[in-house]
Each structure stands twice: as structure tokens, then as C-alpha cells.
Motif scaffolding. Structure first.
Motif, PDB file in Angstrom:
ATOM      1  N   GLU A   1      33.934 -34.442  26.492  1.00 31.34           N
ATOM      2  CA  GLU A   1      33.623 -35.672  27.219  1.00 31.34           C
ATOM      3  C   GLU A   1      32.329 -36.309  26.730  1.00 31.34           C
ATOM      4  OE1 GLU A   1      33.710 -34.479  31.300  1.00 31.34           O
ATOM      5  OE2 GLU A   1      35.909 -34.451  31.389  1.00 31.34           O
ATOM      6  N   ALA A   2      31.429 -35.487  26.186  1.00 32.27           N
ATOM      7  CA  ALA A   2      30.158 -36.016  25.693  1.00 32.27           C
ATOM      8  C   ALA A   2      30.212 -36.446  24.235  1.00 32.27           C
ATOM      9  CB  ALA A   2      29.056 -34.964  25.879  1.00 32.27           C
ATOM     10  N   HIS A   3      31.292 -36.073  23.521  1.00 26.79           N
ATOM     11  CA  HIS A   3      31.383 -36.361  22.088  1.00 26.79           C
ATOM     12  C   HIS A   3      32.762 -36.952  21.775  1.00 26.79           C
ATOM     13  CE1 HIS A   3      28.310 -33.205  22.513  1.00 26.79           C
ATOM     14  NE2 HIS A   3      27.731 -33.781  21.489  1.00 26.79           N
ATOM     15  N   PRO A   4      32.840 -38.264  21.565  1.00 25.62           N
ATOM     16  CA  PRO A   4      34.139 -38.904  21.316  1.00 25.62           C
ATOM     17  C   PRO A   4      34.886 -38.359  20.106  1.00 25.62           C
ATOM     18  CG  PRO A   4      32.454 -40.547  21.830  1.00 25.62           C
ATOM     19  CD  PRO A   4      31.742 -39.236  21.651  1.00 25.62           C
ATOM     20  N   GLY A   5      34.196 -37.780  19.144  1.00 30.39           N
ATOM     21  CA  GLY A   5      34.861 -37.242  17.961  1.00 30.39           C
ATOM     22  C   GLY A   5      35.463 -35.868  18.151  1.00 30.39           C
ATOM     23  N   PHE A   6      35.326 -35.317  19.352  1.00 28.09           N
ATOM     24  CA  PHE A   6      35.797 -33.957  19.636  1.00 28.09           C
ATOM     25  C   PHE A   6      36.906 -34.033  20.673  1.00 28.09           C
ATOM     26  CE2 PHE A   6      35.774 -29.858  21.764  1.00 28.09           C
ATOM     27  CZ  PHE A   6      35.477 -28.937  20.773  1.00 28.09           C
ATOM     28  N   ARG A   7      38.081 -33.521  20.311  1.00 26.85           N
ATOM     29  CA  ARG A   7      39.217 -33.505  21.240  1.00 26.85           C
ATOM     30  C   ARG A   7      39.554 -32.068  21.597  1.00 26.85           C
ATOM     31  NH1 ARG A   7      45.413 -35.755  20.338  1.00 26.85           N
ATOM     32  NH2 ARG A   7      46.006 -35.725  22.555  1.00 26.85           N
ATOM     33  N   TYR A   8      39.733 -31.819  22.870  1.00 30.01           N
ATOM     34  CA  TYR A   8      39.974 -30.464  23.370  1.00 30.01           C
ATOM     35  C   TYR A   8      41.346 -30.395  24.040  1.00 30.01           C
ATOM     36  CZ  TYR A   8      39.478 -26.294  26.303  1.00 30.01           C
ATOM     37  OH  TYR A   8      39.671 -25.084  26.922  1.00 30.01           O
ATOM     38  N   LEU A   9      42.213 -29.503  23.504  1.00 32.75           N
ATOM     39  CA  LEU A   9      43.567 -29.359  24.029  1.00 32.75           C
ATOM     40  C   LEU A   9      43.807 -27.903  24.467  1.00 32.75           C
ATOM     41  CD1 LEU A   9      43.752 -31.708  21.720  1.00 32.75           C
ATOM     42  CD2 LEU A   9      46.207 -31.446  22.064  1.00 32.75           C
ATOM     43  N   PRO A  10      43.695 -27.610  25.757  1.00 30.47           N
ATOM     44  CA  PRO A  10      44.101 -26.284  26.241  1.00 30.47           C
ATOM     45  C   PRO A  10      45.627 -26.198  26.275  1.00 30.47           C
ATOM     46  CG  PRO A  10      42.662 -27.424  27.810  1.00 30.47           C
ATOM     47  CD  PRO A  10      43.155 -28.426  26.827  1.00 30.47           C
ATOM     48  N   CYS A  11      46.153 -25.065  25.874  1.00 25.59           N
ATOM     49  CA  CYS A  11      47.603 -24.887  25.779  1.00 25.59           C
ATOM     50  C   CYS A  11      47.974 -23.603  26.516  1.00 25.59           C
ATOM     51  CB  CYS A  11      48.007 -24.807  24.306  1.00 25.59           C
ATOM     52  SG  CYS A  11      49.770 -24.780  24.019  1.00 25.59           S
ATOM     53  N   PHE A  12      48.798 -23.726  27.557  1.00 24.61           N
ATOM     54  CA  PHE A  12      49.141 -22.581  28.406  1.00 24.61           C
ATOM     55  C   PHE A  12      50.593 -22.168  28.176  1.00 24.61           C
ATOM     56  CE2 PHE A  12      45.825 -24.959  30.654  1.00 24.61           C
ATOM     57  CZ  PHE A  12      44.858 -23.969  30.785  1.00 24.61           C
ATOM     58  N   SER A  13      50.790 -20.891  27.893  1.00 22.80           N
ATOM     59  CA  SER A  13      52.142 -20.412  27.582  1.00 22.80           C
ATOM     60  C   SER A  13      52.941 -20.031  28.827  1.00 22.80           C
ATOM     61  CB  SER A  13      52.071 -19.217  26.627  1.00 22.80           C
ATOM     62  OG  SER A  13      51.345 -18.144  27.208  1.00 22.80           O
ATOM     63  N   ARG A  14      52.253 -19.720  29.938  1.00 21.12           N
ATOM     64  CA  ARG A  14      52.984 -19.243  31.120  1.00 21.12           C
ATOM     65  C   ARG A  14      52.829 -20.128  32.348  1.00 21.12           C
ATOM     66  NH1 ARG A  14      52.322 -12.591  31.253  1.00 21.12           N
ATOM     67  NH2 ARG A  14      53.100 -12.206  29.135  1.00 21.12           N
ATOM     68  N   GLU A  15      51.642 -20.611  32.576  1.00 21.54           N
ATOM     69  CA  GLU A  15      51.366 -21.309  33.839  1.00 21.54           C
ATOM     70  C   GLU A  15      50.436 -22.479  33.593  1.00 21.54           C
ATOM     71  OE1 GLU A  15      48.531 -20.403  37.667  1.00 21.54           O
ATOM     72  OE2 GLU A  15      49.727 -18.740  36.898  1.00 21.54           O
ATOM     73  N   LEU A  16      50.819 -23.660  34.061  1.00 21.81           N
ATOM     74  CA  LEU A  16      49.981 -24.841  33.909  1.00 21.81           C
ATOM     75  C   LEU A  16      49.022 -24.977  35.089  1.00 21.81           C
ATOM     76  CD1 LEU A  16      52.626 -27.430  32.664  1.00 21.81           C
ATOM     77  CD2 LEU A  16      50.699 -26.526  31.350  1.00 21.81           C
ATOM     78  N   PRO A  17      47.907 -25.679  34.911  1.00 23.90           N
ATOM     79  CA  PRO A  17      47.003 -25.914  36.047  1.00 23.90           C
ATOM     80  C   PRO A  17      47.712 -26.700  37.145  1.00 23.90           C
ATOM     81  CG  PRO A  17      45.948 -26.487  33.967  1.00 23.90           C
ATOM     82  CD  PRO A  17      47.398 -26.271  33.665  1.00 23.90           C
ATOM     83  N   ALA A  18      47.354 -26.415  38.376  1.00 22.50           N
ATOM     84  CA  ALA A  18      47.939 -27.141  39.509  1.00 22.50           C
ATOM     85  C   ALA A  18      47.463 -28.588  39.486  1.00 22.50           C
ATOM     86  CB  ALA A  18      47.537 -26.471  40.812  1.00 22.50           C
ATOM     87  N   ASP A  19      48.330 -29.497  39.914  1.00 26.36           N
ATOM     88  CA  ASP A  19      47.947 -30.909  39.995  1.00 26.36           C
ATOM     89  C   ASP A  19      46.708 -31.059  40.870  1.00 26.36           C
ATOM     90  OD1 ASP A  19      50.097 -31.578  38.436  1.00 26.36           O
ATOM     91  OD2 ASP A  19      51.395 -32.125  40.121  1.00 26.36           O
ATOM     92  N   GLY A  20      45.757 -31.833  40.367  1.00 27.53           N
ATOM     93  CA  GLY A  20      44.539 -32.062  41.118  1.00 27.53           C
ATOM     94  C   GLY A  20      43.467 -31.015  40.911  1.00 27.53           C
ATOM     95  N   SER A  21      43.765 -29.933  40.182  1.00 32.29           N
ATOM     96  CA  SER A  21      42.765 -28.902  39.927  1.00 32.29           C
ATOM     97  C   SER A  21      41.799 -29.387  38.855  1.00 32.29           C
ATOM     98  CB  SER A  21      43.429 -27.606  39.481  1.00 32.29           C
ATOM     99  OG  SER A  21      43.922 -27.733  38.158  1.00 32.29           O
ATOM    100  N   PRO A  22      40.599 -28.773  38.777  1.00 34.44           N
ATOM    101  CA  PRO A  22      39.626 -29.200  37.754  1.00 34.44           C
ATOM    102  C   PRO A  22      40.151 -29.064  36.328  1.00 34.44           C
ATOM    103  CG  PRO A  22      38.557 -27.847  39.428  1.00 34.44           C
ATOM    104  CD  PRO A  22      40.038 -27.756  39.684  1.00 34.44           C
ATOM    105  N   GLN A  23      41.101 -28.155  36.089  1.00 34.33           N
ATOM    106  CA  GLN A  23      41.608 -27.946  34.734  1.00 34.33           C
ATOM    107  C   GLN A  23      42.743 -28.894  34.369  1.00 34.33           C
ATOM    108  OE1 GLN A  23      42.491 -23.702  34.836  1.00 34.33           O
ATOM    109  NE2 GLN A  23      40.713 -23.287  33.555  1.00 34.33           N
ATOM    110  N   ALA A  24      43.292 -29.587  35.354  1.00 37.24           N
ATOM    111  CA  ALA A  24      44.378 -30.527  35.059  1.00 37.24           C
ATOM    112  C   ALA A  24      43.802 -31.706  34.261  1.00 37.24           C
ATOM    113  CB  ALA A  24      45.027 -31.006  36.342  1.00 37.24           C
ATOM    114  N   HIS A  25      44.463 -32.049  33.142  1.00 39.15           N
ATOM    115  CA  HIS A  25      43.947 -33.085  32.249  1.00 39.15           C
ATOM    116  C   HIS A  25      45.101 -33.563  31.378  1.00 39.15           C
ATOM    117  CE1 HIS A  25      41.679 -34.867  28.877  1.00 39.15           C
ATOM    118  NE2 HIS A  25      40.683 -34.997  29.732  1.00 39.15           N
ATOM    119  N   PRO A  26      45.098 -34.839  30.964  1.00 35.89           N
ATOM    120  CA  PRO A  26      46.186 -35.326  30.108  1.00 35.89           C
ATOM    121  C   PRO A  26      46.329 -34.562  28.791  1.00 35.89           C
ATOM    122  CG  PRO A  26      44.953 -37.178  31.022  1.00 35.89           C
ATOM    123  CD  PRO A  26      44.198 -35.943  31.381  1.00 35.89           C
TER     124      PRO A  26
END
Length: 254
Positions: free
Chosen positions: A171-196
Motif C-alpha cells: 500500500e505504501a509502494h505502488p510498484g509492489f504488488r502483493y498476492l496472497p494465495c490460499f489453497s484451502r480456505e479463503l479469508p472471510a468477507d469483511g476480514s482484514p485479510q480480504a482483498h481483491p
């Protein structure tokens, strides 16, 4: 040449996942530990029968390359049921010392790199070298406009190591993109980890979305050997030259 050993004193411990501890040490001999982000240390101990043993751990603390070396050493340790190293670390009180050596390894960003983008792929504690590289990446993004994509694999949101730190950095560096990838369970809607940018599945299956470019990308692969092998083959298939695919496999040892 004999490997130089030095004492490390445990100064802090915190759990960053149900079975992963972040341990902070300082050299207890008054000397700094010069290291390059991406390198690792070895911890030396003995099995119950007195047989020598050692385990390797990537250094997880980041510092700029031109910063003066200091005595800090931070590592992430996976606790394995019945593991000798696990028993050692779980029983280690704050202020106790361990025998260590290093740093070792060449899983580092190279000063001669002239790429346009880094693809950093990691799973489990294989993500720790990238945490150490953040100050160096910050400079590279500022000085030559390099872009960075960090694709981090975990089974569940609870097992995502350093996710809050990587998201804040993105979020502080536009040139850096962060993609978490979950194999079993996605973050719950509205949780801090939920992100496009959250993805579902294995990291190697998300690689095509990143459109790896043989002319401008350098990829780093670190973590589970199966992931490293699968991602290596996928990147070769799309034409990335082998010298531009840098690998380090992590195997959980007891």
C-alpha cells in the motif's frame, strides 16, 4: 577454511502462525553479523544421544545493503511435532544462547540485475528471504523503477506469514504488488485479510495471470520443493531463461 561460529542470544519470541514462531536474536559476542538479504544461518545443537545436528534458517530481518551491519538476527521457525529442533526452540528461555554459524547462501538480489520486474514466489517459511529484501527492493523501485510482484502461498489465512507487513508495504509502494494465495480456505468477507488481490489455489496455478516476460522478468522461488519444481517448469515453459529463475527449496526437518 573452518566455519566461524558465534553465540546467539534469544531476545524475543512470538507466534506468527499456529505452528510458526518468529524468533529474535542478537549476537552475544559483541560483533555484528554482515549479511546480504536472502542469506541464511545454521543453528548447531545435539540430538538426545549426543550426535551433532544443525538446521538452516533464512534471516528474516531486512536492512539496506549500505547500512552498517548490526547484531540482530531474526528467523521464522516451523514447529514440527516430535522434532528435535522444535524441542530445542520451544524450551529455549529468553536470554539463553545458541551456537550458530553463517551467513551462507546466494539466494540474493544481484547488483548487476537489469530486469524490469521481479516475481517473488514463496510458500511457508520460504517467504522469509523476501521480508529481508524489502529495504533493498524499496531502493530498486525508487532508483530504477523496477516492479515487484510477491505471490505468497499458504493453506489458510491463519498460516499466512507476515501478511500484514507485506500488505502495508504494498500500500505504501505502488510498484509492489502483493498476492496472497490460499489453497484451502479463503479469508472471510469483511476480514482484514480480504482483498481483491487474494487468490484461491496453488501459487503455480496463478503464475499465468502474471504474464511472465522472458525479456524483462527475474523470478525467485522459495519454499515447498513441489511448488518450486512446478513453478520452475511453468516459468521455463513460457520462455524464462534458466539463469533468470533462482531457486531455494525448504524441507521441514525434525
Amino acid at each position: 577454511m573452518a566455519i566461524a561460529h558465534f553465540p546467539l542470544k534469544l531476545v524475543a519470541r512470538r507466534m506468527i502462525a499456529p505452528t510458526v514462531a518468529h524468533l529474535s536474536f542478537e549476537r552475544d559476542d559483541g560483533q555484528p553479523l554482515p549479511c546480504i538479504p536472502g542469506q541464511f544461518i545454521q543453528i548447531h545443537f545435539q540430538y538426545a544421544d549426543g550426535t551433532p545436528a544443525r538446521r538452516s534458517y533464512s534471516i528474516a530481518v531486512g536492512r539496506a545493503l549500505d547500512a552498517a551491519p548490526d547484531a540482530r538476527v531474526e528467523i521464522a521457525v516451523s514447529y514440527v511435532p516430535g522434532g528435535a529442533a522444535t524441542a530445542l526452540f520451544e524450551a529455549l528461555p529468553i536470554g539463553a544462547t545458541l551456537d550458530a554459524s553463517g551467513p551462507f547462501g546466494r539466494f540474493c538480489l544481484l547488483p548487476q540485475d537489469a530486469n524490469r520486474r521481479y516475481l517473488l514466489i514463496g510458500t511457508g517459511t520460504g517467504i522469509t528471504p523476501y521480508r529481508a529484501m524489502l529495504p533493498q527492493l524499496e531502493r530498486l523501485m525508487a532508483e530504477r523503477g523496477v516492479e515487484v510482484v510477491l505471490l505468497q502461498g499458504a493453506r489458510t489465512p491463519a498460516e499466512l506469514l507476515y501478511g500484514d507487513e507485506f500488505r502495508a508495504f504494498a500500500e505504501a509502494h505502488p510498484g509492489f504488488r502483493y498476492l496472497p494465495c490460499f489453497s484451502r480456505e479463503l479469508p472471510a468477507d469483511g476480514s482484514p485479510q480480504a482483498h481483491p488481490d487474494v487468490r484461491h489455489g496453488y501459487v503455480q496455478n496463478v503464475l499465468p495471470e502474471l504474464a511472465p516476460d522472458p525479456a524483462g522478468d527475474i523470478a525467485y522461488l522459495c519454499g515447498n520443493p513441489d511448488m518450486v519444481d512446478a513453478s520452475f517448469e511453468a516459468l521455463k515453459t513460457v520462455g524464462l531463461p534458466v539463469p533468470m529463475i533462482r531457486r531455494e527449496k525448504y524441507v521441514s526437518n525434525k
